[in-house]
Design a protein around this motif. Structure first.
Motif, PDB file in Angstrom:
ATOM      1  N   THR A 149      87.957   3.428 -89.325  1.00 13.49           N
ATOM      2  CA  THR A 149      89.217   4.143 -89.329  1.00 13.49           C
ATOM      3  C   THR A 149      89.824   3.989 -87.944  1.00 13.49           C
ATOM      4  OG1 THR A 149      88.266   5.772 -90.831  1.00 13.49           O
ATOM      5  CG2 THR A 149      90.324   6.370 -89.740  1.00 13.49           C
ATOM      6  N   LEU A 150      90.935   3.279 -87.853  1.00 12.11           N
ATOM      7  CA  LEU A 150      91.567   3.038 -86.556  1.00 12.11           C
ATOM      8  C   LEU A 150      92.346   4.254 -86.094  1.00 12.11           C
ATOM      9  CD1 LEU A 150      93.029  -0.544 -87.061  1.00 12.11           C
ATOM     10  CD2 LEU A 150      90.856   0.096 -86.055  1.00 12.11           C
ATOM     11  N   CYS A 151      92.163   4.607 -84.844  1.00 11.52           N
ATOM     12  CA  CYS A 151      92.963   5.674 -84.227  1.00 11.52           C
ATOM     13  C   CYS A 151      93.063   5.427 -82.724  1.00 11.52           C
ATOM     14  CB  CYS A 151      92.392   7.046 -84.551  1.00 11.52           C
ATOM     15  SG  CYS A 151      90.646   7.241 -84.174  1.00 11.52           S
ATOM     16  N   ASP A 152      93.244   4.172 -82.328  1.00  7.79           N
ATOM     17  CA  ASP A 152      93.280   3.780 -80.923  1.00  7.79           C
ATOM     18  C   ASP A 152      94.530   4.334 -80.250  1.00  7.79           C
ATOM     19  OD1 ASP A 152      92.806   2.492 -78.488  1.00  7.79           O
ATOM     20  OD2 ASP A 152      93.790   0.650 -79.147  1.00  7.79           O
ATOM     21  N   PRO A 153      94.370   5.219 -79.269  1.00  8.78           N
ATOM     22  CA  PRO A 153      95.540   5.798 -78.604  1.00  8.78           C
ATOM     23  C   PRO A 153      96.327   4.779 -77.781  1.00  8.78           C
ATOM     24  CG  PRO A 153      93.523   6.494 -77.502  1.00  8.78           C
ATOM     25  CD  PRO A 153      93.110   5.739 -78.734  1.00  8.78           C
ATOM     26  N   ASP A 154      95.691   3.681 -77.393  1.00  8.53           N
ATOM     27  CA  ASP A 154      96.369   2.652 -76.600  1.00  8.53           C
ATOM     28  C   ASP A 154      97.155   1.665 -77.462  1.00  8.53           C
ATOM     29  OD1 ASP A 154      95.124   3.735 -74.308  1.00  8.53           O
ATOM     30  OD2 ASP A 154      93.346   2.505 -74.671  1.00  8.53           O
ATOM     31  N   GLY A 155      96.867   1.640 -78.752  1.00  6.55           N
ATOM     32  CA  GLY A 155      97.560   0.728 -79.656  1.00  6.55           C
ATOM     33  C   GLY A 155      97.144  -0.724 -79.508  1.00  6.55           C
ATOM     34  N   GLU A 156      96.062  -1.008 -78.767  1.00  4.62           N
ATOM     35  CA  GLU A 156      95.615  -2.392 -78.562  1.00  4.62           C
ATOM     36  C   GLU A 156      94.787  -2.891 -79.741  1.00  4.62           C
ATOM     37  OE1 GLU A 156      95.020  -2.296 -73.731  1.00  4.62           O
ATOM     38  OE2 GLU A 156      93.376  -1.649 -75.013  1.00  4.62           O
ATOM     39  N   ILE A 157      94.091  -1.984 -80.404  1.00  2.00           N
ATOM     40  CA  ILE A 157      93.202  -2.348 -81.507  1.00  2.00           C
ATOM     41  C   ILE A 157      93.967  -2.207 -82.811  1.00  2.00           C
ATOM     42  CG2 ILE A 157      91.020  -1.833 -82.662  1.00  2.00           C
ATOM     43  CD1 ILE A 157      90.828  -2.936 -79.702  1.00  2.00           C
ATOM     44  N   THR A 158      94.067  -3.312 -83.554  1.00  2.00           N
ATOM     45  CA  THR A 158      94.874  -3.305 -84.773  1.00  2.00           C
ATOM     46  C   THR A 158      94.056  -3.509 -86.043  1.00  2.00           C
ATOM     47  OG1 THR A 158      95.374  -5.666 -84.493  1.00  2.00           O
ATOM     48  CG2 THR A 158      96.941  -4.082 -83.542  1.00  2.00           C
ATOM     49  N   ASP A 159      92.753  -3.761 -85.920  1.00  2.00           N
ATOM     50  CA  ASP A 159      91.914  -3.952 -87.101  1.00  2.00           C
ATOM     51  C   ASP A 159      90.451  -3.766 -86.701  1.00  2.00           C
ATOM     52  OD1 ASP A 159      91.221  -4.480 -89.721  1.00  2.00           O
ATOM     53  OD2 ASP A 159      91.750  -6.606 -89.663  1.00  2.00           O
ATOM     54  N   ALA A 160      89.633  -3.435 -87.687  1.00  3.40           N
ATOM     55  CA  ALA A 160      88.184  -3.316 -87.482  1.00  3.40           C
ATOM     56  C   ALA A 160      87.507  -3.786 -88.756  1.00  3.40           C
ATOM     57  CB  ALA A 160      87.795  -1.874 -87.170  1.00  3.40           C
ATOM     58  N   LYS A 161      86.510  -4.664 -88.612  1.00  3.30           N
ATOM     59  CA  LYS A 161      85.832  -5.230 -89.780  1.00  3.30           C
ATOM     60  C   LYS A 161      84.358  -5.464 -89.468  1.00  3.30           C
ATOM     61  CE  LYS A 161      89.727  -7.845 -91.643  1.00  3.30           C
ATOM     62  NZ  LYS A 161      90.241  -9.169 -91.967  1.00  3.30           N
ATOM     63  N   TRP A 162      83.580  -5.513 -90.537  1.00  3.04           N
ATOM     64  CA  TRP A 162      82.171  -5.883 -90.459  1.00  3.04           C
ATOM     65  C   TRP A 162      82.051  -7.381 -90.698  1.00  3.04           C
ATOM     66  CZ3 TRP A 162      78.734  -2.568 -88.681  1.00  3.04           C
ATOM     67  CH2 TRP A 162      79.032  -1.200 -88.739  1.00  3.04           C
ATOM     68  N   PHE A 163      81.173  -8.035 -89.930  1.00  2.00           N
ATOM     69  CA  PHE A 163      80.990  -9.481 -90.048  1.00  2.00           C
ATOM     70  C   PHE A 163      79.516  -9.831 -90.175  1.00  2.00           C
ATOM     71  CE2 PHE A 163      85.048  -9.095 -87.886  1.00  2.00           C
ATOM     72  CZ  PHE A 163      85.821 -10.058 -88.523  1.00  2.00           C
ATOM     73  N   ALA A 164      79.208 -10.608 -91.229  1.00  2.00           N
ATOM     74  CA  ALA A 164      77.868 -11.174 -91.369  1.00  2.00           C
ATOM     75  C   ALA A 164      77.756 -12.395 -90.447  1.00  2.00           C
ATOM     76  CB  ALA A 164      77.594 -11.557 -92.815  1.00  2.00           C
ATOM     77  N   GLU A 165      78.815 -13.174 -90.386  1.00  2.00           N
ATOM     78  CA  GLU A 165      78.917 -14.323 -89.480  1.00  2.00           C
ATOM     79  C   GLU A 165      80.061 -14.048 -88.521  1.00  2.00           C
ATOM     80  OE1 GLU A 165      76.830 -16.885 -89.309  1.00  2.00           O
ATOM     81  OE2 GLU A 165      75.695 -16.001 -90.968  1.00  2.00           O
ATOM     82  N   LEU A 166      79.798 -14.194 -87.250  1.00  2.00           N
ATOM     83  CA  LEU A 166      80.824 -13.887 -86.261  1.00  2.00           C
ATOM     84  C   LEU A 166      81.904 -14.963 -86.251  1.00  2.00           C
ATOM     85  CD1 LEU A 166      78.602 -12.691 -83.305  1.00  2.00           C
ATOM     86  CD2 LEU A 166      79.735 -11.313 -85.050  1.00  2.00           C
TER      87      LEU A 166
END
Length: 188
Positions: A149-166
């Motif tokens: 759940t994104l709630c970045d106060p700086d607005g720099e982070i626009t997505d978050a995901k899980w990765f099996a392969e980077l």
């Protein structure tokens, strides 16, 4: 800032980094160590040296969050146009771990069980004849909640995901691959 002041700042930052690195590493065992070198502009050098003189860390504290399925959580940092570990700046009253936990909550909204230090990177910073260094602490934690759940106060982070392969465009990808190999090699 005159050149002599820049030298003084670099020296002060180096002393703070040395103290911070020793305090951090004496509290933890079995972590990976890396060195990264950055050549930066004079203005950026001043900014990073100031951060190091304040906290010992030029880029804050971060967390490798994993699930038992071996997936890693990464966040998209719009400013660097890459997938990165959740993390960021250290406030005056925070430890490295407290900063890493706060940043994880802000950038990904995931709760995790912290297990200790995963990586300590010695970050060498140079601008012409001036140099200093700081530590980049990266903690490891097993996810307790897995829906970002994104709630970045700086607005720099626009997505978050899980990765099996980077993804290829993952900052410090080689370090994360090495950490994952070592972390999960004993779990067959």
């Amino acid at each position: 800032m005159t050149l002599d002041e820049l030298w003084f700042l670099a020296t002060e930052a180096e002393q703070r980094a040395e103290q911070a690195y020793h305090r951090l590493t004496e509290r933890h065992t079995e972590f990976l160590e890396f060195t990264r070198n950055y050549e930066v502009s004079r203005g950026r050098f001043r900014t990073l040296a100031n951060r190091v003189s304040e906290s010992g860390a030029p880029y804050g504290a971060h967390t490798i969050v994993y699930r038992p399925s071996r997936e890693l959580l990464l966040v998209w940092h719009a400013g660097v146009d890459m997938w990165v570990l959740p993390g960021g700046g250290i406030q005056a009253d925070e430890t490295y771990r407290e900063a890493a936990e706060r940043e994880l909550g802000e950038e990904a909204g995931v709760e995790a069980d912290y297990e200790g230090l995963a990586i300590a990177t010695r970050t060498a910073i140079r601008c012409g004849d001036y140099s200093t260094w700081g530590v980049l602490p990266v903690f490891q934690a097993c996810a307790e909640t897995t829906t970002p759940t994104l709630c970045d106060p700086d607005g720099e982070i626009t997505d978050a995901k899980w990765f099996a392969e980077l993804p290829e465009n993952t900052r410090d990808r080689e370090q994360l691959v090495k950490w994952r190999e070592e972390k999960f090699s004993s779990r067959a």
